[in-house]
Design a protein around this motif. Sequence first.
Motif, PDB file in Angstrom:
ATOM      1  N   MET A   1       0.628  -1.245   0.046  1.00 21.06           N
ATOM      2  CA  MET A   1       0.018  -0.005  -0.065  1.00 21.06           C
ATOM      3  C   MET A   1       0.915   1.204  -0.019  1.00 21.06           C
ATOM      4  O   MET A   1       1.015   1.971  -1.026  1.00 21.06           O
ATOM      5  N   TYR A   2       1.605   1.457   1.128  1.00 23.21           N
ATOM      6  CA  TYR A   2       2.557   2.530   1.165  1.00 23.21           C
ATOM      7  C   TYR A   2       3.886   2.315   1.296  1.00 23.21           C
ATOM      8  O   TYR A   2       4.199   1.075   1.860  1.00 23.21           O
ATOM      9  N   ARG A   3       4.873   3.043   0.570  1.00 23.01           N
ATOM     10  CA  ARG A   3       6.196   2.565   0.588  1.00 23.01           C
ATOM     11  C   ARG A   3       6.917   2.588   1.829  1.00 23.01           C
ATOM     12  O   ARG A   3       7.714   1.699   2.436  1.00 23.01           O
ATOM     13  N   ASP A   4       6.335   3.489   2.574  1.00 25.71           N
ATOM     14  CA  ASP A   4       7.073   3.871   3.868  1.00 25.71           C
ATOM     15  C   ASP A   4       6.309   4.776   4.978  1.00 25.71           C
ATOM     16  O   ASP A   4       5.245   4.984   4.256  1.00 25.71           O
ATOM     17  N   LEU A   5       6.811   4.938   5.987  1.00 30.49           N
ATOM     18  CA  LEU A   5       5.988   5.692   7.104  1.00 30.49           C
ATOM     19  C   LEU A   5       5.682   7.327   6.413  1.00 30.49           C
ATOM     20  O   LEU A   5       4.530   7.862   6.474  1.00 30.49           O
ATOM     21  N   ALA A   6       6.801   7.803   5.773  1.00 28.54           N
ATOM     22  CA  ALA A   6       6.497   9.152   5.243  1.00 28.54           C
ATOM     23  C   ALA A   6       5.702   9.136   4.257  1.00 28.54           C
ATOM     24  O   ALA A   6       5.110  10.128   3.892  1.00 28.54           O
ATOM     25  N   ASP A   7       5.572   8.176   3.189  1.00 32.35           N
ATOM     26  CA  ASP A   7       4.648   8.411   2.095  1.00 32.35           C
ATOM     27  C   ASP A   7       3.435   7.900   2.873  1.00 32.35           C
ATOM     28  O   ASP A   7       2.357   8.713   2.255  1.00 32.35           O
ATOM     29  N   ALA A   8       2.981   7.259   3.767  1.00 36.86           N
ATOM     30  CA  ALA A   8       1.737   6.982   4.388  1.00 36.86           C
ATOM     31  C   ALA A   8       1.177   8.357   5.068  1.00 36.86           C
ATOM     32  O   ALA A   8       0.056   8.747   4.861  1.00 36.86           O
ATOM     33  N   VAL A   9       2.219   9.154   5.688  1.00 32.36           N
ATOM     34  CA  VAL A   9       1.645  10.323   6.309  1.00 32.36           C
ATOM     35  C   VAL A   9       1.387  11.428   5.400  1.00 32.36           C
ATOM     36  O   VAL A   9       0.346  12.189   5.478  1.00 32.36           O
ATOM     37  N   GLU A  10       2.245  11.646   4.154  1.00 33.33           N
ATOM     38  CA  GLU A  10       1.749  12.291   3.058  1.00 33.33           C
ATOM     39  C   GLU A  10       0.493  12.108   2.373  1.00 33.33           C
ATOM     40  O   GLU A  10      -0.229  12.848   2.342  1.00 33.33           O
ATOM     41  N   SER A  11       0.288  10.793   2.263  1.00 28.44           N
ATOM     42  CA  SER A  11      -1.031  10.430   1.622  1.00 28.44           C
ATOM     43  C   SER A  11      -2.340  10.735   2.547  1.00 28.44           C
ATOM     44  O   SER A  11      -3.193  11.129   2.090  1.00 28.44           O
ATOM     45  N   LEU A  12      -1.829  10.416   3.953  1.00 29.42           N
ATOM     46  CA  LEU A  12      -3.065  10.554   4.865  1.00 29.42           C
ATOM     47  C   LEU A  12      -3.536  12.205   4.923  1.00 29.42           C
ATOM     48  O   LEU A  12      -4.495  12.729   5.109  1.00 29.42           O
ATOM     49  N   LYS A  13      -2.556  13.142   4.691  1.00 34.71           N
ATOM     50  CA  LYS A  13      -2.590  14.511   4.828  1.00 34.71           C
ATOM     51  C   LYS A  13      -3.670  14.987   3.533  1.00 34.71           C
ATOM     52  O   LYS A  13      -4.291  15.842   3.693  1.00 34.71           O
ATOM     53  N   GLU A  14      -3.282  14.166   2.473  1.00 34.40           N
ATOM     54  CA  GLU A  14      -3.903  14.291   1.327  1.00 34.40           C
ATOM     55  C   GLU A  14      -5.438  13.986   1.521  1.00 34.40           C
ATOM     56  O   GLU A  14      -6.278  14.830   0.649  1.00 34.40           O
ATOM     57  N   LYS A  15      -5.709  13.064   2.308  1.00 36.23           N
ATOM     58  CA  LYS A  15      -7.088  12.652   2.714  1.00 36.23           C
ATOM     59  C   LYS A  15      -7.714  13.513   3.781  1.00 36.23           C
ATOM     60  O   LYS A  15      -8.693  13.228   4.241  1.00 36.23           O
ATOM     61  N   GLY A  16      -6.775  14.525   4.169  1.00 28.33           N
ATOM     62  CA  GLY A  16      -7.489  15.536   5.457  1.00 28.33           C
ATOM     63  C   GLY A  16      -7.080  15.079   6.685  1.00 28.33           C
ATOM     64  O   GLY A  16      -7.468  15.739   7.715  1.00 28.33           O
ATOM     65  N   PHE A  17      -6.112  14.431   6.572  1.00 25.07           N
ATOM     66  CA  PHE A  17      -5.758  13.962   8.190  1.00 25.07           C
ATOM     67  C   PHE A  17      -4.542  14.900   8.257  1.00 25.07           C
ATOM     68  O   PHE A  17      -3.347  14.363   8.372  1.00 25.07           O
ATOM     69  N   ASP A  18      -4.739  16.168   8.553  1.00 21.72           N
ATOM     70  CA  ASP A  18      -3.574  17.181   8.454  1.00 21.72           C
ATOM     71  C   ASP A  18      -3.066  17.539   9.950  1.00 21.72           C
ATOM     72  O   ASP A  18      -2.179  18.455   9.996  1.00 21.72           O
ATOM     73  N   HIS A  19      -3.692  16.996  11.119  1.00 20.57           N
ATOM     74  CA  HIS A  19      -3.437  17.434  12.268  1.00 20.57           C
ATOM     75  C   HIS A  19      -2.415  16.315  12.887  1.00 20.57           C
ATOM     76  O   HIS A  19      -2.041  15.425  12.239  1.00 20.57           O
ATOM     77  N   THR A  20      -1.656  16.749  14.017  1.00 17.99           N
ATOM     78  CA  THR A  20      -0.831  15.614  14.469  1.00 17.99           C
ATOM     79  C   THR A  20      -1.232  15.455  16.003  1.00 17.99           C
ATOM     80  O   THR A  20      -1.330  16.297  16.870  1.00 17.99           O
ATOM     81  N   TYR A  21      -1.366  14.181  16.237  1.00 17.67           N
ATOM     82  CA  TYR A  21      -1.743  13.806  17.500  1.00 17.67           C
ATOM     83  C   TYR A  21      -0.510  13.203  18.258  1.00 17.67           C
ATOM     84  O   TYR A  21       0.578  12.739  17.461  1.00 17.67           O
ATOM     85  N   GLU A  22      -0.551  13.445  19.658  1.00 20.32           N
ATOM     86  CA  GLU A  22       0.844  12.902  20.403  1.00 20.32           C
ATOM     87  C   GLU A  22       0.015  12.266  21.707  1.00 20.32           C
ATOM     88  O   GLU A  22      -1.223  12.652  22.253  1.00 20.32           O
ATOM     89  N   LEU A  23       0.886  11.398  22.091  1.00 21.28           N
ATOM     90  CA  LEU A  23       0.393  10.640  23.396  1.00 21.28           C
ATOM     91  C   LEU A  23       1.064  11.488  24.584  1.00 21.28           C
ATOM     92  O   LEU A  23       2.013  11.825  24.588  1.00 21.28           O
ATOM     93  N   GLY A  24      -0.018  11.848  25.556  1.00 21.43           N
ATOM     94  CA  GLY A  24       0.399  12.385  26.532  1.00 21.43           C
ATOM     95  C   GLY A  24       0.440  11.693  27.786  1.00 21.43           C
ATOM     96  O   GLY A  24       0.634  10.360  27.458  1.00 21.43           O
ATOM     97  N   ASP A  25       0.471  11.952  28.955  1.00 24.04           N
ATOM     98  CA  ASP A  25       0.245  11.099  30.084  1.00 24.04           C
ATOM     99  C   ASP A  25      -0.857  10.234  30.349  1.00 24.04           C
ATOM    100  O   ASP A  25      -0.551   9.152  30.493  1.00 24.04           O
ATOM    101  N   ASP A  26      -2.192  10.949  30.226  1.00 21.95           N
ATOM    102  CA  ASP A  26      -3.087  10.176  30.237  1.00 21.95           C
ATOM    103  C   ASP A  26      -4.292  10.669  29.458  1.00 21.95           C
ATOM    104  O   ASP A  26      -5.538  10.547  29.650  1.00 21.95           O
TER     105      ASP A  26
END
Length: 100
Positions: A1-26
């Motif tokens: 499907m995707y060549r690598d992680l960077a390719d996946a992230v770029e393709s998902l941005k094109e699908k509208g997943f343009d924010h970045t989620y991060e793990l917090g403490d809880d």
Amino acid sequence: MYRDLADAVESLKEKGFDHTYELGDDCITCKEMEVEYSTEDLSIIETHKFDQGTDPGSESTVYAIESDNGVKGTLIISYGKYVDPQKAELIDRLLESHEA
């Protein structure tokens, strides 16, 4: 499907997943909006796993996530032997809420 992680992230941005989620403490935070979400407020839309070689520390997964208020973004989790147990529990809760 995707060549690598960077390719996946770029393709998902094109699908509208343009924010970045991060793990917090809880919680899981949206970096750009400075908003915290509980795992129950998020839905996993797509999951893509990558293994970049023989080093177990090079494994990662990118999750395409949408919040209950419509914020779409990606959460990248790298796996290795030094994963924070509290953050691992948060990941487990996110996955469990996805399965429910």
